[in-house]
Design an enzyme around this catalytic site. Sequence first.
Site, PDB file in Angstrom:
ATOM      1  N   ASN A  63      25.472  57.037 -59.826  1.00  0.00           N
ATOM      2  CA  ASN A  63      25.754  55.610 -59.646  1.00  0.00           C
ATOM      3  C   ASN A  63      25.271  55.169 -58.266  1.00  0.00           C
ATOM      4  O   ASN A  63      25.346  55.919 -57.285  1.00  0.00           O
ATOM      5  CB  ASN A  63      27.240  55.308 -59.834  1.00  0.00           C
ATOM      6  CG  ASN A  63      28.140  55.986 -58.814  1.00  0.00           C
ATOM      7  OD1 ASN A  63      27.996  57.180 -58.554  1.00  0.00           O
ATOM      8  ND2 ASN A  63      29.077  55.244 -58.242  1.00  0.00           N
ATOM      9  N   VAL A  64      24.734  53.954 -58.204  1.00  0.00           N
ATOM     10  CA  VAL A  64      24.242  53.391 -56.945  1.00  0.00           C
ATOM     11  C   VAL A  64      24.817  51.986 -56.805  1.00  0.00           C
ATOM     12  O   VAL A  64      24.612  51.139 -57.684  1.00  0.00           O
ATOM     13  CB  VAL A  64      22.700  53.333 -56.906  1.00  0.00           C
ATOM     14  CG1 VAL A  64      22.218  52.788 -55.565  1.00  0.00           C
ATOM     15  CG2 VAL A  64      22.094  54.712 -57.162  1.00  0.00           C
ATOM     16  N   GLU A  65      25.536  51.754 -55.715  1.00  0.00           N
ATOM     17  CA  GLU A  65      26.154  50.450 -55.456  1.00  0.00           C
ATOM     18  C   GLU A  65      25.591  49.852 -54.176  1.00  0.00           C
ATOM     19  O   GLU A  65      25.162  50.580 -53.273  1.00  0.00           O
ATOM     20  CB  GLU A  65      27.678  50.610 -55.340  1.00  0.00           C
ATOM     21  CG  GLU A  65      28.326  51.168 -56.598  1.00  0.00           C
ATOM     22  CD  GLU A  65      29.749  51.645 -56.374  1.00  0.00           C
ATOM     23  OE1 GLU A  65      30.381  52.093 -57.348  1.00  0.00           O
ATOM     24  OE2 GLU A  65      30.238  51.576 -55.222  1.00  0.00           O
ATOM     25  N   HIS A  76      24.008  52.224 -63.061  1.00  0.00           N
ATOM     26  CA  HIS A  76      24.853  53.232 -63.687  1.00  0.00           C
ATOM     27  C   HIS A  76      24.110  54.575 -63.711  1.00  0.00           C
ATOM     28  O   HIS A  76      22.876  54.603 -63.754  1.00  0.00           O
ATOM     29  CB  HIS A  76      25.198  52.827 -65.115  1.00  0.00           C
ATOM     30  CG  HIS A  76      26.047  51.595 -65.209  1.00  0.00           C
ATOM     31  ND1 HIS A  76      27.005  51.428 -66.190  1.00  0.00           N
ATOM     32  CD2 HIS A  76      26.092  50.461 -64.462  1.00  0.00           C
ATOM     33  CE1 HIS A  76      27.602  50.260 -66.043  1.00  0.00           C
ATOM     34  NE2 HIS A  76      27.053  49.651 -65.004  1.00  0.00           N
ATOM     35  N   GLU A  78      23.629  56.700 -66.089  1.00  0.00           N
ATOM     36  CA  GLU A  78      22.775  56.849 -67.267  1.00  0.00           C
ATOM     37  C   GLU A  78      21.499  56.021 -67.129  1.00  0.00           C
ATOM     38  O   GLU A  78      20.412  56.458 -67.526  1.00  0.00           O
ATOM     39  CB  GLU A  78      23.537  56.424 -68.522  1.00  0.00           C
ATOM     40  CG  GLU A  78      24.814  57.233 -68.774  1.00  0.00           C
ATOM     41  CD  GLU A  78      26.062  56.608 -68.154  1.00  0.00           C
ATOM     42  OE1 GLU A  78      27.140  56.764 -68.745  1.00  0.00           O
ATOM     43  OE2 GLU A  78      25.959  55.974 -67.081  1.00  0.00           O
ATOM     44  N   CYS A 111      29.464  54.307 -70.951  1.00  0.00           N
ATOM     45  CA  CYS A 111      30.079  53.001 -71.169  1.00  0.00           C
ATOM     46  C   CYS A 111      29.257  52.217 -72.185  1.00  0.00           C
ATOM     47  O   CYS A 111      28.115  52.572 -72.498  1.00  0.00           O
ATOM     48  CB  CYS A 111      30.174  52.231 -69.852  1.00  0.00           C
ATOM     49  SG  CYS A 111      28.582  51.699 -69.191  1.00  0.00           S
ATOM     50  N   CYS A 114      25.740  51.223 -71.137  1.00  0.00           N
ATOM     51  CA  CYS A 114      24.733  52.285 -71.120  1.00  0.00           C
ATOM     52  C   CYS A 114      24.400  52.797 -72.521  1.00  0.00           C
ATOM     53  O   CYS A 114      23.273  53.222 -72.774  1.00  0.00           O
ATOM     54  CB  CYS A 114      25.200  53.428 -70.224  1.00  0.00           C
ATOM     55  SG  CYS A 114      25.158  52.982 -68.473  1.00  0.00           S
TER      56      CYS A 114
END
Length: 307
Positions: A63-65, A76, A78, A111, A114
């Site tokens: 995950n990258v925010e 996400h 995936e 989710c 994804c």
Amino acid sequence: MAAQDKYKFVFTAKEAASEGVTEPIRLPKLIRKAMSLARGPISKYKVGAVGRASSGRVYLGVNVEFPGLPLHHSIHPEQFLVTNLALNSEKGLRQLAVAISSDCIEFGAPCGNCRQFLMETSNELDIKILLKSKHEAEGSFSSLKLLLPYRFTPDDVLPKGSPLLLEKRDNCLTLSGSTEEICSSDCSHLKCKALAAANNSFSPYTESPSGVALQDDEGKWYRGWYIESVAYSPSLGPVQAALVDFVARSRGKGFNKIVEAVLVEKNNARVSQERTAKMILDTIAAPNCDFKVFHCYVDLQKKFITE
């Protein structure tokens, strides 16, 4: 594993086996490594995914925010993994394991966002997802089609035989009628790389292909392209796709090391990336990041030949 490989996102079958991934059910052996590479400064939650491509190579997803940006710009795990498959010219995803607990014991379904994103791949119905509770030793695989019943798929919209994500494509785009002009003395070279990315862009629903090329403070470049979903909102923008390449290959660099960026998008596109790309880069890249936009056109002669 040697310290110099701590940023590794792609493993050959032999390398994966040396990490304990001797068969698909062993994909979790690499999940802690994936989670250690995640960038979740907002949620403080690291999510990892491990997938095996049709080539036998094993990929990590994280995950990258982006602090300061709306959450829907996040990547996400995936999405990260599938985008990296595309960037590495993989033809399909075979198995996928996504950790749903911080102790790396439980693995669950992606989710809904994804699952829909995965439906764009050329072998979507063959993808196997690892499901494992904390009470199971190994868990078992379930198919994506069972995890997304009554699904809305590319087949519901696209003509039969249309190339899907991870299949070879050429959008036949050009910046001008002359290759010499594209690569003239004033060319930053990122322009050409962004154009090449745009030609790989998967945008069959709005026909708005685009590509982004980035350059860091050491002159290393990265690229990515717009990836659409038939459900629209799970689509991944070209800046995020290029940032997947950056995270996967920059060996831990911060986004503030990005000093130059180029977006190439189709002239008069129904979906424009320009304002969104600028907003993202203004927020996360170096303060003096040089951002340029070029508009491309369909080379009708080339398109006629390829069809």
